[in-house]
Design an enzyme around this catalytic site. Sequence first.
Site, PDB file in Angstrom:
ATOM      1  CG  ASN A   9      -1.747   1.149   1.200  1.00  0.00           C
ATOM      2  OD1 ASN A   9      -1.781   2.090   0.336  1.00  0.00           O
ATOM      3  ND2 ASN A   9      -2.487   1.229   2.491  1.00  0.00           N
ATOM      4  CD1 TRP A  10       3.640   1.115  -3.081  1.00  0.00           C
ATOM      5  CD2 TRP A  10       3.661   2.402  -4.752  1.00  0.00           C
ATOM      6  NE1 TRP A  10       4.470   0.484  -3.888  1.00  0.00           N
ATOM      7  CE2 TRP A  10       4.371   1.077  -5.012  1.00  0.00           C
ATOM      8  CE3 TRP A  10       3.756   3.395  -5.801  1.00  0.00           C
ATOM      9  CZ2 TRP A  10       4.984   0.894  -6.245  1.00  0.00           C
ATOM     10  CZ3 TRP A  10       4.155   2.949  -6.952  1.00  0.00           C
ATOM     11  CH2 TRP A  10       5.153   1.711  -7.141  1.00  0.00           C
ATOM     12  CE  LYS A  11      -0.445   3.359   4.599  1.00  0.00           C
ATOM     13  NZ  LYS A  11      -0.442   3.459   6.122  1.00  0.00           N
ATOM     14  CG  HIS A  98      -6.091   2.068   4.804  1.00  0.00           C
ATOM     15  ND1 HIS A  98      -5.553   3.123   5.770  1.00  0.00           N
ATOM     16  CD2 HIS A  98      -4.912   1.148   4.988  1.00  0.00           C
ATOM     17  CE1 HIS A  98      -4.530   2.690   6.427  1.00  0.00           C
ATOM     18  NE2 HIS A  98      -3.879   1.787   5.550  1.00  0.00           N
ATOM     19  CD  GLU A 100      -3.277   5.724   6.297  1.00  0.00           C
ATOM     20  OE1 GLU A 100      -3.047   5.752   5.161  1.00  0.00           O
ATOM     21  OE2 GLU A 100      -2.355   5.291   7.064  1.00  0.00           O
ATOM     22  CD  GLU A 170      -3.772  -2.289   7.370  1.00  0.00           C
ATOM     23  OE1 GLU A 170      -2.517  -2.408   6.949  1.00  0.00           O
ATOM     24  OE2 GLU A 170      -4.620  -1.320   7.142  1.00  0.00           O
ATOM     25  N   GLY A 176       2.139   2.740  10.623  1.00  0.00           N
ATOM     26  CA  GLY A 176       2.988   3.976  10.317  1.00  0.00           C
ATOM     27  C   GLY A 176       3.907   4.392  11.857  1.00  0.00           C
ATOM     28  CB  SER A 216       4.892  -1.014  12.085  1.00  0.00           C
ATOM     29  OG  SER A 216       4.574   0.240  12.314  1.00  0.00           O
ATOM     30  N   GLY A 237       2.825  -1.046   4.245  1.00  0.00           N
ATOM     31  CA  GLY A 237       2.568   0.444   4.061  1.00  0.00           C
ATOM     32  C   GLY A 237       3.993   1.006   3.882  1.00  0.00           C
ATOM     33  N   GLY A 238       4.703   1.362   4.730  1.00  0.00           N
ATOM     34  CA  GLY A 238       5.998   2.233   4.595  1.00  0.00           C
ATOM     35  C   GLY A 238       6.923   1.019   4.064  1.00  0.00           C
TER      36      GLY A 238
HETATM   37  P1  PGA Z   1       2.171   0.476   7.580  1.00  0.00           P
HETATM   38  O1  PGA Z   1       1.011   0.790   6.967  1.00  0.00           O
HETATM   39  O2  PGA Z   1       3.056  -0.839   7.265  1.00  0.00           O
HETATM   40  O3  PGA Z   1       3.270   2.010   7.233  1.00  0.00           O
HETATM   41  O4  PGA Z   1       2.363   0.652   9.166  1.00  0.00           O
HETATM   42  C1  PGA Z   1       0.157  -0.271   6.957  1.00  0.00           C
HETATM   43  C2  PGA Z   1      -1.035   0.063   6.134  1.00  0.00           C
HETATM   44  O5  PGA Z   1      -1.571   1.064   6.617  1.00  0.00           O
HETATM   45  O6  PGA Z   1      -1.695  -0.585   5.158  1.00  0.00           O
END
Ligand code: PGA
Length: 260
Positions: A9-11, A98, A100, A170, A176, A216, A237-238
Site C-alpha cells: 500500500n504505497w498510500k 482503510h 485512514e 490493521e 506507520g 508496521s 505500507g512504509g
Molecule cells: P504501515 O502501513 O506498514 O506503514 O504501518 C500499513 C497500512 O496502513 O496498510
Amino acid sequence: MRKALVAANWKMNGRRSANEQLISALVSGAEQAGAGVVDIVVCPPAVYLADVRQRLAGSLIELGAQNVSSEKADGAYTGECSAQMFQDAGCSWVLIGHSERRARYGETEEVVAAKLLAALDAGLNPVLCVGETLEQRQAGKLVEVVSSQVVSALSTLSVDALSKVVVAYEPVWAIGTGLTASPDQAQEVHAMIRAVVAEFAGKDSAQKMRILYGGSVNATNAESIFAQPDIDGGLVGGASLKAEEFLAICRASADLAAVG
Ligand code: PGA
C-alpha cells in the site's frame, strides 16, 4: 491450505521516476521472492496505475487500487473513480475501508459496505481493512469494534462473493508507528475474525478466507507474524516503498508456505 498474499500500500507516495525504479526492482526480484507461491499485489496512487501496469506486464505481480467510489454507475461524481474504471485500468484488487479513509475521510460502515459491493460487482477482489484504535483496545472494545466492521461489510454476501474477499486486520495504533501487534496479539484477533465469519457464513468459508496483518510490518518482523496459523500474509505500507525490504517480506511469506 490458503495461499498467502502480500500487498503493498504505497498510500500517497511516489513519483514517476521513483516508481519506475521501484517497480523494475520488484519485477526483477519477484520470482526469487516467491511470486506465484505467494500472491503479490502493488497498490500505487490511482494516477500512476497506468504507468505501473505497463511496467508490471508479464510479471506475476498484480495491480490494486487504494480506494474506490461507492457509486456503481457512471455519472456526476466529480473526483471519483468507479470500480469498473479500476477494472478497466488493469486492477484486480482494491483496498476497502482503510483506517485512514475511515478516520480522515469519514467513511462509515455503510459507505465501506457499499464500496465493497461495488468492487465485487465489477469483478475486483476487495481487501477489507478492519482494526481498532488504541483507545478502543484499552477500553476493552476490540472484539466489539472489529467484529462489527467485519459483520457490517460481509455478513450479507453470498458464499461465492465472500470467497473473493480478503480481510486485513490493521490495528490503527500499529499503522506507520513502528509499533506492531505481537504475533500472539495478532493471531488472537485473526482467530476471532475467522470465528465471526464462521458464525454468519459457515466454517468452510471462514477457513478459506485469507486474513492479512497490517501495521508496521517490515523485513525483520514479517516472519514471526506470518508464522501464526491464522495470518495469511500482510498489507505493507512504509516498508513497501523500498524494493529490497518489500521483497524480503514476500520471501518470508513464501518460505513459510514452503515449510507448510
Ligand atoms: P504501515 O502501513 O506498514 O506503514 O504501518 C500499513 C497500512 O496502513 O496498510
